[in-house]
Design an enzyme around this catalytic site. Structure first.
Site, PDB file in Angstrom:
ATOM      1  N   TYR A  48       0.859  -1.197   0.000  1.00 27.42           N
ATOM      2  CA  TYR A  48       0.000   0.000   0.000  1.00 27.42           C
ATOM      3  C   TYR A  48       0.882   1.229   0.000  1.00 27.42           C
ATOM      4  O   TYR A  48       2.076   1.164   0.330  1.00 27.42           O
ATOM      5  CB  TYR A  48      -0.951  -0.013   1.194  1.00 27.42           C
ATOM      6  CG  TYR A  48      -0.320   0.296   2.525  1.00 27.42           C
ATOM      7  CD1 TYR A  48       0.161  -0.716   3.345  1.00 27.42           C
ATOM      8  CD2 TYR A  48      -0.200   1.614   2.974  1.00 27.42           C
ATOM      9  CE1 TYR A  48       0.741  -0.443   4.572  1.00 27.42           C
ATOM     10  CE2 TYR A  48       0.374   1.908   4.205  1.00 27.42           C
ATOM     11  CZ  TYR A  48       0.841   0.876   4.994  1.00 27.42           C
ATOM     12  OH  TYR A  48       1.416   1.151   6.207  1.00 27.42           O
ATOM     13  N   CYS A  49       0.270   2.388  -0.389  1.00 22.21           N
ATOM     14  CA  CYS A  49       1.040   3.629  -0.396  1.00 22.21           C
ATOM     15  C   CYS A  49       0.130   4.783   0.044  1.00 22.21           C
ATOM     16  O   CYS A  49      -0.580   4.661   1.023  1.00 22.21           O
ATOM     17  CB  CYS A  49       1.688   3.861  -1.749  1.00 22.21           C
ATOM     18  SG  CYS A  49       0.547   3.729  -3.143  1.00 22.21           S
ATOM     19  N   ARG A  50       0.186   5.909  -0.675  1.00 19.13           N
ATOM     20  CA  ARG A  50      -0.528   7.097  -0.195  1.00 19.13           C
ATOM     21  C   ARG A  50      -2.016   7.082  -0.495  1.00 19.13           C
ATOM     22  O   ARG A  50      -2.806   7.690   0.212  1.00 19.13           O
ATOM     23  CB  ARG A  50       0.084   8.347  -0.828  1.00 19.13           C
ATOM     24  CG  ARG A  50       1.466   8.615  -0.295  1.00 19.13           C
ATOM     25  CD  ARG A  50       2.104   9.771  -1.013  1.00 19.13           C
ATOM     26  NE  ARG A  50       3.405  10.067  -0.435  1.00 19.13           N
ATOM     27  CZ  ARG A  50       4.323  10.817  -1.033  1.00 19.13           C
ATOM     28  NH1 ARG A  50       4.082  11.336  -2.229  1.00 19.13           N
ATOM     29  NH2 ARG A  50       5.466  11.044  -0.445  1.00 19.13           N
ATOM     30  N   PHE A  90      -2.996   4.782   3.004  1.00 20.76           N
ATOM     31  CA  PHE A  90      -2.982   4.894   4.449  1.00 20.76           C
ATOM     32  C   PHE A  90      -4.027   5.883   4.991  1.00 20.76           C
ATOM     33  O   PHE A  90      -4.715   5.566   5.964  1.00 20.76           O
ATOM     34  CB  PHE A  90      -1.586   5.259   4.951  1.00 20.76           C
ATOM     35  CG  PHE A  90      -1.528   5.466   6.423  1.00 20.76           C
ATOM     36  CD1 PHE A  90      -1.655   4.395   7.295  1.00 20.76           C
ATOM     37  CD2 PHE A  90      -1.380   6.737   6.954  1.00 20.76           C
ATOM     38  CE1 PHE A  90      -1.635   4.592   8.664  1.00 20.76           C
ATOM     39  CE2 PHE A  90      -1.358   6.945   8.322  1.00 20.76           C
ATOM     40  CZ  PHE A  90      -1.482   5.859   9.182  1.00 20.76           C
TER      41      PHE A  90
END
Lengths: 230, 230
Positions: free
Chosen positions: A177-179, A207
């Site tokens: 996962y990222c932004r 997130f």
DNA sequence: TTCTTATTTAAGTAGGTACTTGAATAAGAA
DNA sequence: TTCTTATTCAAGTACCTACTTAAATAAGAA
């Protein structure tokens, strides 16, 4: 009381907050600050602008009540003023997305084709986490991981994924996962891992969406001695 | 794909929607359109601006995807493009309110002191409606009532309250509502009714909040033959 | 057709915004 | 103290925005 001049002033003040969001660079700053607090030079580097310009943008966000700052030694850390700002940013994205066409084209131009990517929703991830058969990978830059991440996630910034492959447990499915949906870090990571023969999937959102749902989060002890705000 | 230029373009596009909200007059237009569709001249009168200027603002909202329009004979009716726009507008207000001070002062300057006003929440009103011991009064301008109102509410625009007192049932408590927390129509109505010896209360929020909660709404048959959008 | 009304378009102006460059603070290190 | 680094402030310029006024459409009524 109740006259036109005061009414105009009231709506002008509301518009002031919208104006603060009404610039691509400031919108980007809000998006990054949604991951956690950052210093001016980090932010300037992220948005590829000069320090002076970035500083001025940040002060505009400050004045509009969208951001706040704290000094720590020689650095000044900016963060979002309240969870309401995140809700505002999400509402703006949703509104723009509803305006089909325009934005869709731009998203497609930026993120490219995701047809080859395996994706998983937050709810699916929660099920898998309960089963305990996945490894979660946070591929955002280190400071963002430290400011807050999904509990149990490993920090492997997208730029290090290739060189740190051996640190990623084998034989278990990986969820990166990222932004958020407009961020490519997880896409890149999943493609790289898949090329290396690993079973990798990206979390649809990022997130901030996880945090906004009220799901538990974890913080690094080294997180710049900034207490999580109330 | 994935380069800085495309990323900037994406965020610029998101900022475009915020810019459209980033003007007091346009913010006011969005607020009014939250009550239902209106023609250009009605809107121009509401915001006290020239037709030309109002038209230009409306077209900006159109371009940003926040509003849409339909022609009916010689008139053009504008309305919000989607419920997402209402959510955006609400998020903006909440964000600005969280930025304590600034906005609070302006609200206080505009709405004055409400200490003398009896207020009721939406939940309380729902209870009273079930008991059937209140009369609900819609004191917004007629066209807004026609575009949609709380089921069973009587339309008595705030400017007519005094002259149409006899139409308001006696012996039952009256709950007046209007556009929302920043709108003074219900305040005025409640004060007038109280002066006349009636038992009157204002609904804390307005019609858009009622609608946003998913509560049932009612439309006038004469509502300009515009079908409620899906 | 001409007249009327609602709306949009065009052109002009005053003021605001987003960058730049270079100098000024402000905290810590030497 | 001086030096270094992170940040802000000040001033300048090219472009954008919000309004104005006056003319142009566009639909319906006479």
């Amino acid at each position: 009381m109740g006259d036109q001049q005061e009414k105009d002033a009231l709506f002008d003040a509301l518009a002031e907050a919208a104006k603060a969001l009404g610039n691509g660079r400031r919108a980007q700053l809000i998006d990054i600050l949604g991951q956690g607090e950052r210093s001016v030079d980090e932010l300037a580097a992220e948005i590829h602008q000069s320090m002076a310009n970035t500083s001025q943008h940040l002060q505009r966000l400050l004045r509009a009540g969208l951001a706040c700052s704290r000094r720590s030694g020689t650095r000044i850390y900016y963060s979002l003023a309240s969870p309401a700002v995140e809700r505002l940013w999400r509402a703006l994205r949703e509104t723009a997305e509803a305006h089909s066409g325009e934005l869709g084209d731009l998203v497609r131009a930026y993120v490219g084709d995701r047809a080859d990517l395996s994706m998983i929703t937050r709810d699916e991830l929660l099920v898998r986490l309960r089963q305990g058969d996945v490894v979660v990978l946070d591929v955002r830059p280190q400071p963002e991981y430290e400011a807050g991440h999904i509990p149990g996630a490993l920090s492997v910034p997208f730029s290090d994924v290739k060189s740190r492959l051996r640190e990623v447990p084998q034989g278990t499915e990986i969820v990166a996962y990222c932004r958020g949906p407009y961020c490519l870090y997880a896409d890149e990571a999943v493609r790289l891992l898949t090329d290396e023969g690993r079973l990798a999937t990206r979390l649809e959102e990022g997130f901030p969406e996880w945090k906004a749902t009220g799901l538990p989060i974890e913080q690094s002890a080294t997180a710049r001695n900034s207490p999580p705000r109330p």
